[in-house]
Scaffold this motif. Sequence first.
Motif, PDB file in Angstrom:
ATOM      1  N   ASN A 122       0.798  -1.236   0.000  1.00  0.00           N
ATOM      2  CA  ASN A 122       0.000   0.000   0.000  1.00  0.00           C
ATOM      3  C   ASN A 122       0.820   1.270   0.000  1.00  0.00           C
ATOM      4  N   SER A 123       2.138   1.154   0.049  1.00  0.00           N
ATOM      5  CA  SER A 123       2.963   2.344   0.247  1.00  0.00           C
ATOM      6  C   SER A 123       4.389   2.052  -0.197  1.00  0.00           C
ATOM      7  N   GLY A 124       5.204   3.111  -0.134  1.00  0.00           N
ATOM      8  CA  GLY A 124       6.606   2.951  -0.494  1.00  0.00           C
ATOM      9  C   GLY A 124       7.331   2.041   0.481  1.00  0.00           C
ATOM     10  N   THR A 125       7.104   2.282   1.756  1.00  0.00           N
ATOM     11  CA  THR A 125       7.826   1.483   2.748  1.00  0.00           C
ATOM     12  C   THR A 125       7.478  -0.002   2.612  1.00  0.00           C
ATOM     13  N   GLU A 126       6.225  -0.282   2.289  1.00  0.00           N
ATOM     14  CA  GLU A 126       5.843  -1.690   2.116  1.00  0.00           C
ATOM     15  C   GLU A 126       6.476  -2.307   0.877  1.00  0.00           C
ATOM     16  N   ALA A 127       6.641  -1.494  -0.173  1.00  0.00           N
ATOM     17  CA  ALA A 127       7.311  -1.996  -1.381  1.00  0.00           C
ATOM     18  C   ALA A 127       8.750  -2.374  -1.039  1.00  0.00           C
ATOM     19  N   VAL A 128       9.378  -1.552  -0.178  1.00  0.00           N
ATOM     20  CA  VAL A 128      10.763  -1.819   0.216  1.00  0.00           C
ATOM     21  C   VAL A 128      10.829  -3.027   1.165  1.00  0.00           C
ATOM     22  N   GLU A 129       9.902  -3.071   2.137  1.00  0.00           N
ATOM     23  CA  GLU A 129       9.866  -4.224   3.067  1.00  0.00           C
ATOM     24  C   GLU A 129       9.777  -5.527   2.291  1.00  0.00           C
ATOM     25  N   ALA A 150      20.304   7.855   2.403  1.00  0.00           N
ATOM     26  CA  ALA A 150      19.162   7.181   1.785  1.00  0.00           C
ATOM     27  C   ALA A 150      17.859   7.416   2.553  1.00  0.00           C
ATOM     28  N   PHE A 151      16.771   7.339   1.827  1.00  0.00           N
ATOM     29  CA  PHE A 151      15.460   7.280   2.477  1.00  0.00           C
ATOM     30  C   PHE A 151      14.661   6.164   1.822  1.00  0.00           C
ATOM     31  N   HIS A 152      14.295   5.167   2.628  1.00  0.00           N
ATOM     32  CA  HIS A 152      13.551   4.035   2.069  1.00  0.00           C
ATOM     33  C   HIS A 152      12.254   3.774   2.813  1.00  0.00           C
ATOM     34  N   GLY A 153      11.948   4.595   3.832  1.00  0.00           N
ATOM     35  CA  GLY A 153      10.712   4.388   4.561  1.00  0.00           C
ATOM     36  C   GLY A 153      10.938   4.421   6.049  1.00  0.00           C
ATOM     37  N   ARG A 154       9.831   4.251   6.777  1.00  0.00           N
ATOM     38  CA  ARG A 154       9.868   4.457   8.227  1.00  0.00           C
ATOM     39  C   ARG A 154       9.444   3.254   9.054  1.00  0.00           C
ATOM     40  N   PHE A 226      19.322   0.674  -3.214  1.00  0.00           N
ATOM     41  CA  PHE A 226      19.743   2.039  -3.572  1.00  0.00           C
ATOM     42  C   PHE A 226      18.605   2.826  -4.196  1.00  0.00           C
ATOM     43  N   GLU A 227      18.715   4.157  -4.080  1.00  0.00           N
ATOM     44  CA  GLU A 227      17.863   5.065  -4.845  1.00  0.00           C
ATOM     45  C   GLU A 227      18.686   5.527  -6.051  1.00  0.00           C
ATOM     46  N   PRO A 228      18.140   5.464  -7.259  1.00  0.00           N
ATOM     47  CA  PRO A 228      18.927   5.918  -8.417  1.00  0.00           C
ATOM     48  C   PRO A 228      19.199   7.415  -8.359  1.00  0.00           C
ATOM     49  N   ASP A 259      16.323  -1.667  -6.594  1.00  0.00           N
ATOM     50  CA  ASP A 259      16.246  -0.284  -7.057  1.00  0.00           C
ATOM     51  C   ASP A 259      14.983   0.361  -6.463  1.00  0.00           C
ATOM     52  N   ASP A 260      15.183   1.291  -5.541  1.00  0.00           N
ATOM     53  CA  ASP A 260      14.041   1.969  -4.924  1.00  0.00           C
ATOM     54  C   ASP A 260      13.649   3.174  -5.791  1.00  0.00           C
ATOM     55  N   GLU A 261      12.591   2.970  -6.571  1.00  0.00           N
ATOM     56  CA  GLU A 261      12.109   4.014  -7.490  1.00  0.00           C
ATOM     57  C   GLU A 261      10.830   4.653  -6.942  1.00  0.00           C
ATOM     58  N   VAL A 262      10.655   4.554  -5.632  1.00  0.00           N
ATOM     59  CA  VAL A 262       9.422   5.077  -5.030  1.00  0.00           C
ATOM     60  C   VAL A 262       9.224   6.552  -5.384  1.00  0.00           C
ATOM     61  N   GLN A 263      10.307   7.339  -5.321  1.00  0.00           N
ATOM     62  CA  GLN A 263      10.163   8.770  -5.634  1.00  0.00           C
ATOM     63  C   GLN A 263      10.540   9.082  -7.089  1.00  0.00           C
ATOM     64  N   SER A 264      11.516   8.350  -7.613  1.00  0.00           N
ATOM     65  CA  SER A 264      12.053   8.699  -8.942  1.00  0.00           C
ATOM     66  C   SER A 264      11.338   7.999 -10.084  1.00  0.00           C
ATOM     67  N   ALA A 288       5.977   3.222  -5.762  1.00  0.00           N
ATOM     68  CA  ALA A 288       4.797   3.700  -5.003  1.00  0.00           C
ATOM     69  C   ALA A 288       4.528   5.134  -5.461  1.00  0.00           C
ATOM     70  N   LYS A 289       4.345   6.044  -4.533  1.00  0.00           N
ATOM     71  CA  LYS A 289       4.106   7.475  -4.819  1.00  0.00           C
ATOM     72  C   LYS A 289       3.324   7.739  -6.110  1.00  0.00           C
ATOM     73  N   GLY A 290       4.029   8.057  -7.207  1.00  0.00           N
ATOM     74  CA  GLY A 290       3.371   8.520  -8.432  1.00  0.00           C
ATOM     75  C   GLY A 290       2.597   7.467  -9.199  1.00  0.00           C
TER      76      GLY A 290
HETATM   77  C1  PLP Z   1      12.820   6.660  -2.206  1.00  0.00           C
HETATM   78  C2  PLP Z   1      11.733   6.411  -1.209  1.00  0.00           C
HETATM   79  N1  PLP Z   1      11.510   5.167  -0.758  1.00  0.00           N
HETATM   80  C3  PLP Z   1      10.549   4.894   0.129  1.00  0.00           C
HETATM   81  C4  PLP Z   1       9.741   5.890   0.626  1.00  0.00           C
HETATM   82  C5  PLP Z   1       8.669   5.563   1.613  1.00  0.00           C
HETATM   83  O1  PLP Z   1       7.422   5.712   1.028  1.00  0.00           O
HETATM   84  P1  PLP Z   1       6.099   5.834   1.944  1.00  0.00           P
HETATM   85  O2  PLP Z   1       6.157   7.155   2.607  1.00  0.00           O
HETATM   86  O3  PLP Z   1       4.983   5.702   0.933  1.00  0.00           O
HETATM   87  O4  PLP Z   1       6.140   4.701   2.889  1.00  0.00           O
HETATM   88  C6  PLP Z   1       9.926   7.200   0.186  1.00  0.00           C
HETATM   89  C7  PLP Z   1       9.091   8.290   0.723  1.00  0.00           C
HETATM   90  O5  PLP Z   1       9.394   9.458   0.657  1.00  0.00           O
HETATM   91  C8  PLP Z   1      10.944   7.483  -0.751  1.00  0.00           C
HETATM   92  O6  PLP Z   1      11.173   8.723  -1.190  1.00  0.00           O
END
Ligand code: PLP
Length: 448
Positions: A122-129, A150-154, A226-228, A259-264, A288-290
């Motif tokens: 349902n979210s970026g963090t879940e995609a990464v988990e 890096a930022f991959h979620g909380r 990684f985030e690209p 490859d964490d493309e959640v934002q990019s 996720a996101k977009g």
């Molecule tokens: C690159 C990246 N990965 C993961 C996340 C986490 O996404 P979410 O806030 O939907 O859990 C974010 C959120 O900013 C992000 O920018």
Amino acid sequence: MSAEVPKIVVEPPGPKARALLERDAKVISPSYVRFYPLVIERGEGCILWDVDGNAYIDFNSGLAVLSTGHRHPKVIEAIKKQCDKFLHYSNTDFYYEESVRLAEALCEITPGKFEKKVYFGNSGTEAVEAAIKLAKWHTRKHRFLAFIGAFHGRTLGSLSFTASKPVQRRYFYPMLPGVTHVPYPYCYRCPFKQEFPDCGYWCIDFIEEYVLKKYVPPEEVAAILFEPIQGEGGYVVPPDGYFQRLKKLADKYDILLIDDEVQSGMGRTGRWFAIEHWDVVPDVVCIAKGIASGMPIGATVARSELMDWVGGSHASTFGGNPVSCVAALATIEVIREEHLLENAARQGNYIMKRFREMQEQYPIIGDVRGKGLMIGVEFVKDPKTKEPAVEEAKEIMIRSWKRGVAVITCGICTLRIAPPLIITRELVDKGLDIIEQVIKEVVQEKAR
Ligand SMILES: Cc1ncc(COP(=O)(O)O)c(C=O)c1O
């Protein structure tokens, strides 16, 4: 409509906004980070209105989410149609076509011409988990490499990889064991104080010479996450050639690339996925996101042979919600039909050109970087020392908002420009004119 925007009728936050802030403070978790007191009432295209009637140009897209803008008619139509069919039926336990169609579409647009499978959350963090768990499951290994900044979620798994601000991790230790962070190729502020290209990609050699050969046994490493382009970390774009070398290193030691493309991803950088700028094909892509223009959904796309986990090993009740799935399908269609990859590239190049012109006049602009509509403008007190202009960056953000441009910062002192992919030249110019005026004022005031 764009002739009337931006339009500030009352200085924000106006009376209705202030009343809402008071109620919010009583009942909403204080762990959220609010950039400024913008209280949104409605949005349309690239414009948003606050509760006091002010109209803003949206250079933020609700944190890089509203890829097709606010309430794109095709996305709304798809959502409404789905609402008349069914809202939920737990894809974890039963079947429906909406998720299959979306998975088919994602397999097509993600890098790599091989068979893939998709896990929905349902979210970026879940995609990464899901990517972390999948890498563990498939490889039976327990170590990972990640990047500083890096930022991959909380959530606790993805948080173990997040490393952009201490507040994100403070008091949450211990997290997932086995995650080792290495420096990201942030050339403007090289962690090794080197210059590109004279450095010879030392940050790649460092991983091998000082991490894998000294204390992280490579055969125990499941994956590199990684985030690209680092998002929260400051819209940091690695130099050409970096990811090809990272891939070579990963292949040498049989390590997966996540490859964490959640934002990019989803067209933001002018390609479906940012990693395509460097022709590297990862093993797993997190999205996720977009993806669904504002509806919550996350996806983890992996090579089919990699996604070999068994029933019960991972799932989510809401993951792949059918309303979100059709919104994502409509988003993909709109990106194709309206040539939004091309628009992101075109408008993005123009925005960077304008900021580079401003940089010649205002040395407070230390660096302008980006791909497509993922653009970072880093402010410094002095271009030689590169001392971060933290307060100035914040002031520029706040004043831009008060004049009608909703824009936010990232990293330490970087303005992030991430409008919807449908942004027009007219709105870009209006927004940039305001930001330029604000930069000029802040520079003049600081000089006094
Ligand atoms: C690159 C990246 N990965 C993961 C996340 C986490 O996404 P979410 O806030 O939907 O859990 C974010 C959120 O900013 C992000 O920018």
